[in-house]
Design an enzyme around this catalytic site. Structure first.
Site, PDB file in Angstrom:
ATOM      1  N   SER A   9     -17.596  13.181 -16.254  1.00 26.79           N
ATOM      2  CA  SER A   9     -16.193  13.099 -15.861  1.00 26.79           C
ATOM      3  C   SER A   9     -15.905  14.146 -14.797  1.00 26.79           C
ATOM      4  O   SER A   9     -16.054  15.351 -15.038  1.00 26.79           O
ATOM      5  CB  SER A   9     -15.291  13.336 -17.074  1.00 26.79           C
ATOM      6  N   HIS A  34     -17.181   8.886 -14.215  1.00 27.84           N
ATOM      7  CA  HIS A  34     -15.927   8.704 -14.956  1.00 27.84           C
ATOM      8  C   HIS A  34     -14.786   9.399 -14.216  1.00 27.84           C
ATOM      9  O   HIS A  34     -14.844  10.605 -13.945  1.00 27.84           O
ATOM     10  CB  HIS A  34     -16.094   9.265 -16.369  1.00 27.84           C
ATOM     11  N   ASP A  36     -10.717  10.146 -14.260  1.00 28.73           N
ATOM     12  CA  ASP A  36      -9.535  10.170 -15.123  1.00 28.73           C
ATOM     13  C   ASP A  36      -8.257  10.220 -14.295  1.00 28.73           C
ATOM     14  O   ASP A  36      -7.949  11.240 -13.681  1.00 28.73           O
ATOM     15  CB  ASP A  36      -9.583  11.399 -16.031  1.00 28.73           C
ATOM     16  N   MET A  38      -4.329  10.372 -14.332  1.00 29.02           N
ATOM     17  CA  MET A  38      -3.218  10.723 -15.239  1.00 29.02           C
ATOM     18  C   MET A  38      -1.915  10.813 -14.457  1.00 29.02           C
ATOM     19  O   MET A  38      -1.906  11.288 -13.319  1.00 29.02           O
ATOM     20  CB  MET A  38      -3.495  12.068 -15.909  1.00 29.02           C
ATOM     21  N   HIS A  67     -10.627   5.485 -15.742  1.00 32.82           N
ATOM     22  CA  HIS A  67      -9.876   5.561 -17.000  1.00 32.82           C
ATOM     23  C   HIS A  67      -8.420   5.876 -16.663  1.00 32.82           C
ATOM     24  O   HIS A  67      -8.090   6.990 -16.261  1.00 32.82           O
ATOM     25  CB  HIS A  67     -10.516   6.664 -17.857  1.00 32.82           C
ATOM     26  N   MET A  69      -4.818   6.762 -17.513  1.00 37.33           N
ATOM     27  CA  MET A  69      -3.900   7.303 -18.516  1.00 37.33           C
ATOM     28  C   MET A  69      -2.523   7.326 -17.868  1.00 37.33           C
ATOM     29  O   MET A  69      -1.962   8.375 -17.549  1.00 37.33           O
ATOM     30  CB  MET A  69      -4.369   8.696 -18.948  1.00 37.33           C
ATOM     31  N   MET A 138     -11.067   7.301 -27.668  1.00 36.09           N
ATOM     32  CA  MET A 138     -10.733   8.692 -27.360  1.00 36.09           C
ATOM     33  C   MET A 138     -11.095   9.568 -28.560  1.00 36.09           C
ATOM     34  O   MET A 138     -10.596   9.352 -29.669  1.00 36.09           O
ATOM     35  CB  MET A 138      -9.244   8.827 -27.049  1.00 36.09           C
ATOM     36  N   GLY A 146     -12.309  19.593 -21.893  1.00 38.43           N
ATOM     37  CA  GLY A 146     -12.668  20.779 -22.665  1.00 38.43           C
ATOM     38  C   GLY A 146     -12.025  20.915 -24.030  1.00 38.43           C
ATOM     39  O   GLY A 146     -11.947  22.018 -24.564  1.00 38.43           O
ATOM     40  N   ASP A 176     -15.072   9.288 -25.419  1.00 39.54           N
ATOM     41  CA  ASP A 176     -14.482  10.129 -24.379  1.00 39.54           C
ATOM     42  C   ASP A 176     -13.767  11.330 -24.982  1.00 39.54           C
ATOM     43  O   ASP A 176     -12.707  11.188 -25.603  1.00 39.54           O
ATOM     44  CB  ASP A 176     -13.508   9.281 -23.542  1.00 39.54           C
TER      45      ASP A 176
HETATM   46  C1  DX5 Z   1      -9.446  13.415 -21.372  1.00 42.62           C
HETATM   47  C2  DX5 Z   1     -10.265  12.591 -20.411  1.00 42.62           C
HETATM   48  C3  DX5 Z   1     -11.714  12.844 -20.508  1.00 42.62           C
HETATM   49  C4  DX5 Z   1     -12.140  14.257 -20.167  1.00 42.62           C
HETATM   50  C5  DX5 Z   1     -13.320  14.568 -21.023  1.00 42.62           C
HETATM   51  O1  DX5 Z   1      -8.159  12.938 -21.422  1.00 42.62           O
HETATM   52  O2  DX5 Z   1     -10.063  11.211 -20.648  1.00 42.62           O
HETATM   53  O3  DX5 Z   1     -12.462  11.911 -19.736  1.00 42.62           O
HETATM   54  O4  DX5 Z   1     -12.486  14.424 -18.809  1.00 42.62           O
HETATM   55  O5  DX5 Z   1     -13.631  15.894 -20.849  1.00 42.62           O
HETATM   56  P1  DX5 Z   1     -14.507  16.701 -21.908  1.00 42.62           P
HETATM   57  O6  DX5 Z   1     -15.864  16.056 -21.919  1.00 42.62           O
HETATM   58  O7  DX5 Z   1     -14.533  18.086 -21.317  1.00 42.62           O
HETATM   59  O8  DX5 Z   1     -13.837  16.633 -23.233  1.00 42.62           O
HETATM   60 ZN    ZN Z   2     -11.494   9.786 -19.624  1.00 41.90          ZN
END
Ligand code: DX5
Ligand code: ZN
Length: 224
Positions: A9, A34, A36, A38, A67, A69, A138, A146, A176
């Protein structure tokens, strides 16, 4: 032995060096990239949108696993296609016409995925599981990289696996959030097909080596 896919990611990468990070992923053993997206409405964080995705796409040699969100994802399907998404995942919690959205994603030539939050029941996927290519489970509350892995995910994987088999679905199970070297084997044994990893990859001294380590654990773990 099973070939679990690894999807680093870029959320945890240094955005000032985005091309370098993509090139690193290109030459690594990673399978997908990946991304993200948001919006500060569905989740309490804002990341990036179309211009950044397009820039990533210009250098990426691996599929973009996007992904979303965001609320009202159905409004932007064409834009995400144009920006270069190969797999496009929407959250079940924001989609009142999920079936229509999934068909729209497929009609545009992308692979449709559905993401579900930690509190959302697997059973809500009953009527859509045969129409999708990916379920993103999730394993943290979405919004940030993190975070700590939520243990209930293992039992959800098992229940999801049973649903996929019972409906003869081809959907892959993606995990994820909070994936690390301690839980990778257990996740694969439980039935994960795709592992997203942000902090474990980009928080490592040598991200390429971290990807390789995750990939190798996958190649050396017997799945059920
Ligand atoms: C969180 C994201 C994840 C995130 C995962 O909302 O959807 O894809 O980047 O990060 P780690 O692997 O650090 O939990
Ligand atoms: Zn994600």
């Amino acid at each position: 032995m099973k070939n679990t896919l690894i999807a680093p990611s870029i959320l945890s990468s240094d955005f000032g060096k985005i091309y370098e990070s993509i090139e690193l992923i290109n030459r690594s053993e990673a399978d997908w990239i990946h991304c993200d997206v948001m919006d500060g409405r569905f989740v309490p964080n804002i990341t990036f949108g179309f211009p950044v995705l397009s820039a990533v796409k210009r250098v990426a040699q691996k599929p973009l696993d996007v992904h979303l969100m965001i609320v009202e994802p159905e409004k932007y399907l064409v834009d995400f296609k144009k920006a270069g998404a190969d797999i496009l995942t929407v959250h079940i919690e924001v989609s009142s016409h999920l079936h229509r959205t999934i068909n729209g994603i497929r009609d545009l030539g992308m692979s449709p995925g559905v993401a579900i939050n930690p509190h959302t029941s697997i059973e809500l996927l009953n009527e859509i599981i045969s129409d999708i290519d990916l379920v993103c489970l999730m394993s943290v509350n979405p919004g940030f990289g993190g975070q700590k892995f939520i243990e209930n995910t293992y039992s959800k994987i098992e229940r999801l696996k049973n649903l996929i088999i019972s409906k003869n679905s081809k959907a892959k199970i993606e995990i994820d959030g909070g994936v690390d070297f301690n839980n990778v084997s257990k996740l694969i044994k439980a039935g994960a097909d795709v592992l997203v990893a942000g902090n474990t990859v980009f928080g490592a001294k040598n991200p390429e080596e971290a990807i390789s380590k995750l990939k190798n654990s996958s190649l050396h773990t017997l799945s059920n």
